[in-house]
Design a protein around this motif. Structure first.
Motif, PDB file in Angstrom:
ATOM      1  N   GLY A   1       0.836  -1.193   0.000  1.00  0.00           N
ATOM      2  CA  GLY A   1       0.000   0.000   0.000  1.00  0.00           C
ATOM      3  C   GLY A   1       0.873   1.247   0.000  1.00  0.00           C
ATOM      4  N   TRP A   2       0.315   2.368  -0.418  1.00  0.00           N
ATOM      5  CA  TRP A   2       1.091   3.609  -0.502  1.00  0.00           C
ATOM      6  C   TRP A   2       0.202   4.813  -0.225  1.00  0.00           C
ATOM      7  CZ3 TRP A   2      -1.105   6.681  -4.225  1.00  0.00           C
ATOM      8  CH2 TRP A   2      -1.827   6.033  -5.234  1.00  0.00           C
ATOM      9  N   THR A   3       0.822   5.903   0.159  1.00  0.00           N
ATOM     10  CA  THR A   3       0.172   7.210   0.236  1.00  0.00           C
ATOM     11  C   THR A   3       1.171   8.246  -0.267  1.00  0.00           C
ATOM     12  OG1 THR A   3      -1.190   6.599   2.152  1.00  0.00           O
ATOM     13  CG2 THR A   3      -0.879   8.950   1.738  1.00  0.00           C
ATOM     14  N   LEU A   4       0.725   9.111  -1.169  1.00  0.00           N
ATOM     15  CA  LEU A   4       1.554  10.211  -1.658  1.00  0.00           C
ATOM     16  C   LEU A   4       1.019  11.495  -1.039  1.00  0.00           C
ATOM     17  CD1 LEU A   4       1.844   9.241  -5.441  1.00  0.00           C
ATOM     18  CD2 LEU A   4       3.309   8.550  -3.526  1.00  0.00           C
ATOM     19  N   TYR A   5       1.842  12.131  -0.219  1.00  0.00           N
ATOM     20  CA  TYR A   5       1.421  13.300   0.551  1.00  0.00           C
ATOM     21  C   TYR A   5       1.993  14.561  -0.086  1.00  0.00           C
ATOM     22  CZ  TYR A   5       0.926  16.452   4.581  1.00  0.00           C
ATOM     23  OH  TYR A   5       0.607  17.493   5.408  1.00  0.00           O
ATOM     24  N   TYR A   6       1.084  15.442  -0.526  1.00  0.00           N
ATOM     25  CA  TYR A   6       1.482  16.675  -1.210  1.00  0.00           C
ATOM     26  C   TYR A   6       1.072  17.881  -0.371  1.00  0.00           C
ATOM     27  CZ  TYR A   6       2.153  13.566  -5.158  1.00  0.00           C
ATOM     28  OH  TYR A   6       2.600  12.548  -5.977  1.00  0.00           O
TER      29      TYR A   6
END
Length: 308
Positions: free
Chosen positions: A143-148
């Protein structure tokens, strides 16, 4: 909130510090992975320990087996480190392999800036490198999360802290999403432990001002100060993105000139500092009760505007 066990690489860095503090404040278990204790990080590491974090030293963070051993029982691994070419091309693939081997549920790569997923290949060298790693990440099964978070007040609001002149770039009417570093870190701590954000991008979107609005605020607050200004046009930024090389001439940061002008192109010419794609969740929707520091507060603070 479900309690998570989060490992952080880069916990003593600019964003890593408020992120790690946020994780501990929220009650999560935190493992800080560092190469060594030294004069630069010892005070922060000691404070994290006092707050309940576990500190693990790993002299060779490119040893997959050593990293996988450290990551046993970890739910989320966060790489809160500068997005340099070496980190993206060499270090993150190793950390990803270690996380997969250890059964980590979620990997959060070094993003913490412009919305890479909304940027096309060729728009900026550093983003091309990140996009190639994203392909590896999204095909890994983890799983992943891209935090901008968009911009950080220190670098995106007009001030004299790093440069003698107030410097503007590109299209002065584009909305600039920018936030205080403490808010960025705390919101990141919430986002990377939120089940709703798995396999999603998170865009921090509480504050947006154009550069013209920021300049007007500065002039209103300090009407008698003889500010000097410098502007780099969209045409100049585009030209420099194409012809700059690998020298590092900027006063602040370690990006090469080519990478730096690519970042300016993305943020100030094609308007991708922030983006709202189908896979992007707005932080203001996820956390509607969160109150961010406003850019107007910083621009009314003499210490922020004038002190270096």
């Amino acid at each position: 909130m479900n309690k998570k066990h989060v490992a952080v690489i880069g916990a003593t860095g600019q964003i890593g510090t408020p992120l790690t503090n946020g994780l501990l404040t929220l009650g999560h278990d935190v493992t800080v992975i560092t190469r060594e204790r030294n004069a630069r990080n010892s005070a922060k590491l000691a404070q994290f320990e006092k707050q309940g974090a576990k500190i693990v030293e790993c002299a060779d963070m490119h040893d997959v087996d050593a990293m996988a051993n450290i990551l046993q029982g970890i739910d989320t691994l966060v790489a809160s480190v500068p997005g340099s070419k070496e980190i993206i091309q060499k270090s993150e693939p190793i950390w990803l392999s270690a996380a997969v081997k250890a059964g980590v549920e979620r990997f959060v790569p070094t993003e913490f800036g412009s919305h890479t997923q909304a940027i096309e290949m060729g728009d900026g060298e550093i983003f091309d490198q990140k996009k190639r790693f994203h392909d590896l990440l999204m095909n890994s099964g983890i799983g992943w999360t891209l935090y901008y978070n968009g911009g950080i007040f220190d670098y995106f609001l007009p001030n004299l802290r790093f440069f003698r002149k107030i410097t503007t770039f590109g299209n002065l009417e584009l909305p600039i999403y920018t936030h205080d570093i403490e808010d960025i870190g705390y919101l990141a701590a919430m986002a990377v432990t939120d089940e709703r954000t798995i396999n999603k991008c998170v865009q921090v979107d509480f504050n947006a001002l154009t550069q013209n609005e920021m300049l007007a605020q500065i002039k209103q607050n300090w009407p008698n100060y003889p500010f000097e200004y410098e502007h780099f046009s969209s045409e100049y930024i585009t030209e420099m993105k194409e012809k700059s090389g690998d020298e590092i001439t900027s006063k602040k940061g370690n990006e090469t000139d080519k990478e730096r002008w690519g970042i300016n192109y993305v943020n100030y010419v094609i308007d991708k500092l922030a983006a709202f794609t189908e896979q992007t969740l707005r932080a203001s929707d996820l956390y509607p009760d969160y109150v961010c520091k406003r850019p107007e507060e910083a621009l009314n603070d003499a210490k922020f505007v004038f002190e270096d």
